[in-house]
Design a protein around this motif. Structure first.
Motif, short mmCIF file in Angstrom:
data_model
loop_
_atom_site.label_atom_id
_atom_site.label_comp_id
_atom_site.label_asym_id
_atom_site.label_seq_id
_atom_site.Cartn_x
_atom_site.Cartn_y
_atom_site.Cartn_z
N HIS A 92 -23.05 -41.14 -39.88
CA HIS A 92 -21.49 -41.22 -40.55
C HIS A 92 -20.49 -40.68 -39.57
CE1 HIS A 92 -23.20 -40.63 -45.14
NE2 HIS A 92 -23.78 -41.53 -44.40
N GLY A 93 -19.27 -41.32 -39.57
CA GLY A 93 -18.29 -41.04 -38.82
C GLY A 93 -18.38 -41.12 -37.38
N ARG A 94 -19.27 -41.99 -36.89
CA ARG A 94 -19.53 -42.69 -35.55
C ARG A 94 -19.16 -43.65 -35.17
NH1 ARG A 94 -21.32 -37.83 -36.56
NH2 ARG A 94 -22.57 -36.43 -35.38
N GLY A 95 -18.35 -44.48 -36.21
CA GLY A 95 -18.04 -45.81 -35.72
C GLY A 95 -18.92 -46.81 -35.74
N LEU A 96 -19.83 -46.60 -36.63
CA LEU A 96 -20.94 -47.55 -36.96
C LEU A 96 -20.84 -48.17 -38.33
CD1 LEU A 96 -23.69 -45.56 -34.96
CD2 LEU A 96 -22.52 -47.65 -34.29
N GLY A 97 -19.78 -48.10 -39.09
CA GLY A 97 -19.47 -48.71 -40.41
C GLY A 97 -20.25 -48.16 -41.46
N SER A 98 -20.51 -46.85 -41.49
CA SER A 98 -21.25 -46.29 -42.73
C SER A 98 -20.70 -46.25 -43.91
CB SER A 98 -21.56 -44.60 -42.32
OG SER A 98 -20.36 -43.82 -42.40
N SER A 99 -19.16 -46.40 -43.85
CA SER A 99 -18.22 -46.26 -45.06
C SER A 99 -18.44 -47.64 -45.57
CB SER A 99 -17.00 -45.73 -44.87
OG SER A 99 -16.24 -46.46 -43.91
N ALA A 100 -18.23 -48.90 -44.71
CA ALA A 100 -18.11 -50.11 -45.08
C ALA A 100 -19.60 -50.42 -45.70
CB ALA A 100 -18.06 -50.95 -43.89
N ALA A 101 -20.60 -49.93 -45.07
CA ALA A 101 -22.05 -50.24 -45.70
C ALA A 101 -22.15 -49.58 -47.16
CB ALA A 101 -23.24 -49.57 -44.73
N ALA A 102 -21.45 -48.32 -47.18
CA ALA A 102 -21.63 -47.75 -48.51
C ALA A 102 -20.91 -48.46 -49.49
CB ALA A 102 -21.03 -46.37 -48.45
N VAL A 140 -16.58 -54.65 -43.37
CA VAL A 140 -17.19 -54.95 -44.51
C VAL A 140 -17.74 -56.48 -44.37
CG1 VAL A 140 -16.32 -53.43 -45.99
CG2 VAL A 140 -15.21 -55.55 -45.69
N ALA A 141 -16.92 -57.35 -43.27
CA ALA A 141 -17.12 -58.79 -43.24
C ALA A 141 -18.45 -58.81 -42.56
CB ALA A 141 -16.15 -59.47 -42.48
N ALA A 142 -18.58 -57.99 -41.30
CA ALA A 142 -19.85 -58.07 -40.56
C ALA A 142 -21.09 -57.54 -41.51
CB ALA A 142 -19.67 -57.14 -39.46
N CYS A 143 -20.91 -56.46 -42.46
CA CYS A 143 -21.75 -55.89 -43.12
C CYS A 143 -22.33 -56.80 -44.10
CB CYS A 143 -21.45 -54.62 -43.89
SG CYS A 143 -22.56 -53.70 -44.65
N LEU A 144 -21.41 -57.83 -44.78
CA LEU A 144 -21.88 -58.77 -45.70
C LEU A 144 -22.44 -60.07 -45.19
CD1 LEU A 144 -18.73 -58.61 -48.04
CD2 LEU A 144 -21.33 -58.53 -48.90
N LEU A 145 -21.68 -60.48 -44.04
CA LEU A 145 -22.50 -61.83 -43.46
C LEU A 145 -23.32 -61.66 -42.52
CD1 LEU A 145 -18.71 -63.53 -43.38
CD2 LEU A 145 -20.29 -63.51 -45.24
N GLY A 146 -23.43 -60.48 -41.59
CA GLY A 146 -24.07 -60.52 -40.54
C GLY A 146 -23.72 -61.24 -39.28
N GLY A 147 -24.37 -61.01 -38.15
CA GLY A 147 -23.97 -61.81 -37.05
C GLY A 147 -22.79 -61.38 -36.45
N PHE A 148 -21.89 -62.01 -35.78
CA PHE A 148 -20.47 -61.72 -35.39
C PHE A 148 -19.45 -62.22 -36.14
CE2 PHE A 148 -17.22 -63.57 -32.38
CZ PHE A 148 -16.26 -62.79 -32.26
N THR A 149 -18.54 -61.40 -36.87
CA THR A 149 -17.78 -61.99 -37.64
C THR A 149 -16.24 -61.75 -37.15
OG1 THR A 149 -17.93 -59.90 -38.78
CG2 THR A 149 -19.20 -61.77 -39.77
#
Ligand SMILES: Nc1ncnc2c1ncn2[C@@H]1O[C@H](COP(=O)(O)OP(=O)(O)OP(=O)(O)O)[C@@H](O)[C@H]1O
Ligand SMILES: N[C@@H](CCO)C(=O)O
Length: 299
Positions: A92-102, A140-149
């Motif tokens: 969390h809070g490390r620039g790895l999209g934890s909030s988007a994943a949640a 959230v786009a990368a989290c939903l779609l995967g790959g490079f968004t």
């Protein structure tokens, strides 16, 4: 109206911006949280394990629950009771999209718990709502779609396309200190000089081409940025110093999302281990594959 469940979703970590693509570019990484939800006769039960488990609230302010509530509202109402369990692997809070994943986990789980939810609320609606809850669409786009968004916003709605990055091996350097996205965004100026905007427009276009065509020799130029990293450097000196050190060594490196972690886009698999040798004391490094998008694994 409801299914009792349980339903389970795997949501990947993501690295946003990738240097010049502020609020637009995202890369999914093969590191996931697993979240399960089911309906119970009443109340709210939350069980979290792993990264951040001791710090997240266990009430209605929990980010996954808030995202589920927003989604249930759009789908016609709230269930009587909810039980949530999460196995957190994304720091969390490390620039790895934890909030988007949640957020993505919450929206997808709530949709899956409503009969006919996917017909009423399609994937474009999921992306728009998740972007609204996160405040910007890149993670959230990368989290939903995967790959490079590549994500953008039209009339307030987040939109995105996925493409396949070629020839890049992401190496993450995970900082010891956390950085809040809210604070990092507050460090940005309200406007930027026109030459800096032009500088980033060229780099963003170049980076999209470099990643999708496997032109790894362009990555050093393509990952330059003048829109956000310079303004945030003072708040994360160790991260900025590592980016500079890696780049001096010829390794394309950027701040991951709003920091504090650092992402290197290594163009040659043989250079992954030498790149990891730059890991500062106390930090962790991970060589990760590109991730797939969020997926319901059981329902
Ligand atoms: N699995 C989770 N369950 C509940 N809350 C979470 C979860 N993951 C993240 N959060 C909430 O999101 C906060 C972190 O959000 P923040 O946007 O600051 O960082 P990040 O998403 O990890 O990084 P970035 O947005 O730069 O990629 C956590 O402190 C916590 O409140
Ligand atoms: N684009 C976002 C990513 C972090 O959530 C930022 O840099 O603020």
């Amino acid at each position: 109206m409801f299914r009792t469940g349980p339903v389970t979703v795997e949501v990947p970590a993501t690295s946003a911006n990738l240097g010049p693509g502020f609020d637009a570019f995202g890369l999914a990484l093969d590191l996931t949280d697993t979240v399960t939800a089911e309906l119970v006769p009443g109340g709210l039960e939350i069980e979290a394990a792993g990264e951040g488990a001791d710090a997240v609230p266990v009430d209605e302010s929990h980010l996954i629950i808030r995202s589920m509530r927003s989604t249930f509202d759009r789908l016609g109402g709230q269930p009587a009771g909810l039980r949530l369990t999460s196995e957190n692997r994304i720091p969390h809070g490390r620039g790895l999209g934890s909030s988007a994943a949640a957020i993505v986990a919450g929206v997808l789980l709530a949709r899956a718990l409503v009969r006919g939810g996917a017909e009423q609320f399609d994937d474009a609606e999921v992306l728009a709502l998740a972007s609204e809850l996160e405040g910007h669409p890149d993670n959230v786009a990368a989290c939903l779609l995967g790959g490079f968004t590549i994500a953008w916003t039209t009339d307030g709605r987040g939109r995105a396309v996925r493409s396949e990055p070629k020839g890049v091996h992401p190496v993450l350097f995970i900082a010891t200190e956390s950085s809040s996205t809210h604070t990092a965004r507050a460090a940005l100026p309200p406007s930027v000089p026109h030459p800096d905007a032009a500088f980033n427009a060229a780099r963003s276009a170049l980076l999209a081409l470099a990643l999708t065509q496997g032109r790894t020799e362009l990555l050093m130029s393509a990952t330059e940025d003048r829109l956000h990293q310079p303004y945030r450097a003072a708040a994360m000196p160790a991260s900025s110093a590592l980016v500079a050190e890696l780049r001096r060594a010829g390794i394309p490196a950027v701040i991951s999302g709003a920091g504090s972690s650092v992402l290197a886009l290594v163009g040659d698999q043989d250079q992954v281990t030498p790149a990891r040798a730059y890991t500062p004391q106390g930090w962790r490094s991970l060589a990760l594959a590109i991730g797939e998008g969020a997926a319901l694994t059981a329902s």
